[in-house]
Design a protein around this motif. Sequence first.
Motif, PDB file in Angstrom:
ATOM      1  N   ASP A   4      40.041  37.092  41.287  1.00 43.25           N
ATOM      2  CA  ASP A   4      38.879  37.756  40.696  1.00 43.25           C
ATOM      3  C   ASP A   4      38.945  39.282  40.780  1.00 43.25           C
ATOM      4  O   ASP A   4      38.029  39.968  40.337  1.00 43.25           O
ATOM      5  N   ARG A   5      40.010  39.829  41.341  1.00 40.66           N
ATOM      6  CA  ARG A   5      40.206  41.283  41.300  1.00 40.66           C
ATOM      7  C   ARG A   5      40.724  41.732  39.940  1.00 40.66           C
ATOM      8  O   ARG A   5      40.714  42.925  39.632  1.00 40.66           O
ATOM      9  N   ILE A   6      41.174  40.773  39.124  1.00 38.31           N
ATOM     10  CA  ILE A   6      41.720  41.087  37.804  1.00 38.31           C
ATOM     11  C   ILE A   6      40.643  40.904  36.748  1.00 38.31           C
ATOM     12  O   ILE A   6      40.005  39.848  36.661  1.00 38.31           O
ATOM     13  N   VAL A   7      40.424  41.922  35.936  1.00 37.85           N
ATOM     14  CA  VAL A   7      39.484  41.865  34.814  1.00 37.85           C
ATOM     15  C   VAL A   7      40.277  42.135  33.542  1.00 37.85           C
ATOM     16  O   VAL A   7      40.951  43.165  33.411  1.00 37.85           O
ATOM     17  N   VAL A   8      40.197  41.202  32.594  1.00 45.47           N
ATOM     18  CA  VAL A   8      40.992  41.298  31.367  1.00 45.47           C
ATOM     19  C   VAL A   8      40.069  41.467  30.171  1.00 45.47           C
ATOM     20  O   VAL A   8      39.074  40.743  30.027  1.00 45.47           O
ATOM     21  N   SER A   9      40.388  42.421  29.327  1.00 43.12           N
ATOM     22  CA  SER A   9      39.674  42.587  28.057  1.00 43.12           C
ATOM     23  C   SER A   9      40.691  42.700  26.936  1.00 43.12           C
ATOM     24  O   SER A   9      41.874  42.973  27.166  1.00 43.12           O
ATOM     25  N   ARG A  10      40.214  42.482  25.719  1.00 48.38           N
ATOM     26  CA  ARG A  10      41.094  42.546  24.554  1.00 48.38           C
ATOM     27  C   ARG A  10      40.408  43.426  23.501  1.00 48.38           C
ATOM     28  O   ARG A  10      39.238  43.207  23.156  1.00 48.38           O
ATOM     29  N   ASN A  11      41.128  44.432  23.013  1.00 45.82           N
ATOM     30  CA  ASN A  11      40.582  45.311  21.990  1.00 45.82           C
ATOM     31  C   ASN A  11      40.435  44.566  20.667  1.00 45.82           C
ATOM     32  O   ASN A  11      41.245  43.691  20.336  1.00 45.82           O
ATOM     33  N   LEU A  31      51.991  41.829  37.263  1.00 41.15           N
ATOM     34  CA  LEU A  31      50.768  41.367  37.909  1.00 41.15           C
ATOM     35  C   LEU A  31      51.054  40.728  39.267  1.00 41.15           C
ATOM     36  O   LEU A  31      50.293  40.906  40.221  1.00 41.15           O
ATOM     37  N   ASP A  32      52.167  39.984  39.363  1.00 45.38           N
ATOM     38  CA  ASP A  32      52.544  39.412  40.657  1.00 45.38           C
ATOM     39  C   ASP A  32      52.714  40.510  41.700  1.00 45.38           C
ATOM     40  O   ASP A  32      52.269  40.382  42.845  1.00 45.38           O
ATOM     41  N   SER A  33      53.372  41.599  41.310  1.00 43.85           N
ATOM     42  CA  SER A  33      53.625  42.675  42.274  1.00 43.85           C
ATOM     43  C   SER A  33      52.333  43.398  42.655  1.00 43.85           C
ATOM     44  O   SER A  33      52.245  43.971  43.747  1.00 43.85           O
ATOM     45  N   LEU A  34      51.323  43.366  41.781  1.00 40.22           N
ATOM     46  CA  LEU A  34      50.046  44.007  42.089  1.00 40.22           C
ATOM     47  C   LEU A  34      49.165  43.130  42.981  1.00 40.22           C
ATOM     48  O   LEU A  34      48.572  43.618  43.948  1.00 40.22           O
ATOM     49  N   ILE A  35      49.066  41.848  42.664  1.00 37.99           N
ATOM     50  CA  ILE A  35      48.192  40.992  43.459  1.00 37.99           C
ATOM     51  C   ILE A  35      48.779  40.701  44.838  1.00 37.99           C
ATOM     52  O   ILE A  35      48.043  40.286  45.750  1.00 37.99           O
ATOM     53  N   ASN A  36      50.065  40.945  45.012  1.00 37.34           N
ATOM     54  CA  ASN A  36      50.700  40.720  46.305  1.00 37.34           C
ATOM     55  C   ASN A  36      50.860  42.011  47.111  1.00 37.34           C
ATOM     56  O   ASN A  36      51.667  42.055  48.048  1.00 37.34           O
ATOM     57  N   GLN A  37      50.087  43.031  46.777  1.00 35.20           N
ATOM     58  CA  GLN A  37      50.061  44.225  47.599  1.00 35.20           C
ATOM     59  C   GLN A  37      49.479  43.901  48.974  1.00 35.20           C
ATOM     60  O   GLN A  37      48.617  43.030  49.106  1.00 35.20           O
ATOM     61  N   ASP A  38      49.957  44.599  50.000  1.00 32.81           N
ATOM     62  CA  ASP A  38      49.373  44.383  51.326  1.00 32.81           C
ATOM     63  C   ASP A  38      48.090  45.197  51.518  1.00 32.81           C
ATOM     64  O   ASP A  38      47.544  45.268  52.626  1.00 32.81           O
ATOM     65  N   TYR A  39      47.604  45.769  50.431  1.00 35.77           N
ATOM     66  CA  TYR A  39      46.342  46.500  50.384  1.00 35.77           C
ATOM     67  C   TYR A  39      45.392  45.675  49.518  1.00 35.77           C
ATOM     68  O   TYR A  39      45.675  45.420  48.345  1.00 35.77           O
ATOM     69  N   ASP A  40      44.275  45.248  50.065  1.00 39.95           N
ATOM     70  CA  ASP A  40      43.454  44.233  49.405  1.00 39.95           C
ATOM     71  C   ASP A  40      42.383  44.775  48.463  1.00 39.95           C
ATOM     72  O   ASP A  40      42.013  44.099  47.494  1.00 39.95           O
ATOM     73  N   ASN A  41      41.839  45.957  48.746  1.00 42.13           N
ATOM     74  CA  ASN A  41      40.667  46.416  48.003  1.00 42.13           C
ATOM     75  C   ASN A  41      41.090  47.025  46.668  1.00 42.13           C
ATOM     76  O   ASN A  41      41.106  48.242  46.494  1.00 42.13           O
ATOM     77  N   LEU A  42      41.418  46.139  45.736  1.00 41.64           N
ATOM     78  CA  LEU A  42      41.899  46.541  44.424  1.00 41.64           C
ATOM     79  C   LEU A  42      40.987  46.009  43.331  1.00 41.64           C
ATOM     80  O   LEU A  42      40.385  44.942  43.470  1.00 41.64           O
ATOM     81  N   GLU A  43      40.902  46.772  42.228  1.00 36.53           N
ATOM     82  CA  GLU A  43      40.430  46.210  40.967  1.00 36.53           C
ATOM     83  C   GLU A  43      41.549  46.466  39.958  1.00 36.53           C
ATOM     84  O   GLU A  43      42.087  47.566  39.858  1.00 36.53           O
ATOM     85  N   ILE A  44      41.916  45.421  39.244  1.00 36.09           N
ATOM     86  CA  ILE A  44      43.038  45.490  38.307  1.00 36.09           C
ATOM     87  C   ILE A  44      42.479  45.295  36.906  1.00 36.09           C
ATOM     88  O   ILE A  44      42.014  44.208  36.549  1.00 36.09           O
ATOM     89  N   ILE A  45      42.500  46.372  36.125  1.00 33.69           N
ATOM     90  CA  ILE A  45      41.849  46.386  34.814  1.00 33.69           C
ATOM     91  C   ILE A  45      42.924  46.278  33.736  1.00 33.69           C
ATOM     92  O   ILE A  45      43.686  47.223  33.504  1.00 33.69           O
ATOM     93  N   VAL A  46      42.983  45.131  33.082  1.00 34.43           N
ATOM     94  CA  VAL A  46      43.974  44.885  32.039  1.00 34.43           C
ATOM     95  C   VAL A  46      43.306  45.040  30.681  1.00 34.43           C
ATOM     96  O   VAL A  46      42.270  44.421  30.412  1.00 34.43           O
ATOM     97  N   SER A  47      43.891  45.859  29.817  1.00 41.67           N
ATOM     98  CA  SER A  47      43.383  46.023  28.455  1.00 41.67           C
ATOM     99  C   SER A  47      44.491  45.636  27.484  1.00 41.67           C
ATOM    100  O   SER A  47      45.486  46.351  27.334  1.00 41.67           O
ATOM    101  N   ASP A  48      44.313  44.489  26.833  1.00 45.92           N
ATOM    102  CA  ASP A  48      45.307  44.015  25.873  1.00 45.92           C
ATOM    103  C   ASP A  48      45.028  44.617  24.499  1.00 45.92           C
ATOM    104  O   ASP A  48      43.899  44.577  23.997  1.00 45.92           O
ATOM    105  N   ASN A  49      46.068  45.166  23.896  1.00 44.17           N
ATOM    106  CA  ASN A  49      45.919  45.911  22.649  1.00 44.17           C
ATOM    107  C   ASN A  49      46.293  45.042  21.440  1.00 44.17           C
ATOM    108  O   ASN A  49      47.140  45.416  20.633  1.00 44.17           O
ATOM    109  N   CYS A  50      45.645  43.864  21.357  1.00 43.33           N
ATOM    110  CA  CYS A  50      45.876  42.927  20.240  1.00 43.33           C
ATOM    111  C   CYS A  50      47.301  42.397  20.221  1.00 43.33           C
ATOM    112  O   CYS A  50      47.954  42.347  19.159  1.00 43.33           O
ATOM    113  N   SER A  51      47.783  41.978  21.382  1.00 42.54           N
ATOM    114  CA  SER A  51      49.109  41.358  21.432  1.00 42.54           C
ATOM    115  C   SER A  51      49.104  40.060  20.638  1.00 42.54           C
ATOM    116  O   SER A  51      48.086  39.368  20.545  1.00 42.54           O
ATOM    117  N   ASP A  52      50.264  39.720  20.079  1.00 41.61           N
ATOM    118  CA  ASP A  52      50.375  38.463  19.325  1.00 41.61           C
ATOM    119  C   ASP A  52      51.494  37.581  19.867  1.00 41.61           C
ATOM    120  O   ASP A  52      52.005  36.711  19.164  1.00 41.61           O
TER     121      ASP A  52
END
Length: 307
Positions: A68-75, A32-53
């Motif tokens: 706020d470019r990161i959206v997190v959901s959990r299955n 995630l650090d490497s994604l949010i620090n891209q020199d390209y700003d217009n991103l949406e980062i969609i994280v889908s967690d698959n019931c991690s424990d």
Amino acid sequence: MSSVPSSRNEAQPLVSVGVPVYNAVKTIGRTLDSLINQDYDNLEIIVSDNCSDDGTYELCQEYAREDDRIVVSRNNENIGAGDNFLLVCRKSSGKYFFWAAGDDRYQPEFVGALVQDLENRPDAVVSLPQVTLEKSTGIPDCVVDFDGDKDPYTMPERELVRNLISFQTDMKYLRYNMFIHGLWRHERIKDLHLWYSFTRNMERPLLANMAMKYKFSYVANNLMTKRIHERSFKSRNPDDPISTAKRRTGLWGRYFFIFSLMFKDPLIRSSKQYAILASLIFEMLLKVSVHRLRFRAGSIRRFGRAS
């Protein structure tokens, strides 16, 4: 956790990043650090967690609160790696899209360089840079490149398709299947990917069919680090549907599965495409037959010396 201002430059095409993740708390932060620090700003980062424990979901939520470019959901339940890959693509809305594994890293120029490449080459459907393969210990293993006569953009169509689907040792290590991790034109991949799986080498038929209709592009800059695992996907995820599903085994079974998917794909319509597939089927069957004959001949010779 590093952070940058979560502003968007809407003059740039929107790029969606799909991050399907499961029990990756040790590595997801650096991804995630490497994604949010891209020199390209217009991103949406969609994280889908698959019931991690292991705290993966909670760590991703922390990142989402900071950017706020990161959206997190959990299955609600573990839907398997394959379906989780499909889910993040279905949720995306950008002009361009790529899958980011929860243990990979990207140089700041990754997105910008690949967007520019696709903007310059409207006949290309996907763009991939040089990729550093890294062992699970964090030690670099090798660099995968497609320089010179390996460049898929200039390669004859049939040769690229053959390199994409072959499981023969002399070709599978060319690693053209890594283009699944490149930047895609979302409109081309959003529906067609529903036919396929994205783990255990079964991305090959999708890539091969795309290569029969569109160009693949390559950027000769080392912009991505991909983690490789010494243990197989099945041993690391024994309960995943992909691991437990019955599969055809051996080269015959693999090729049967690949070609059956390719013929079903709506992309395959022209007589030229059917001719390429028919010729490749003949070539692969011949290679498998020769391989088996050599193996049997070697076994007979060893048995003769032993006796």
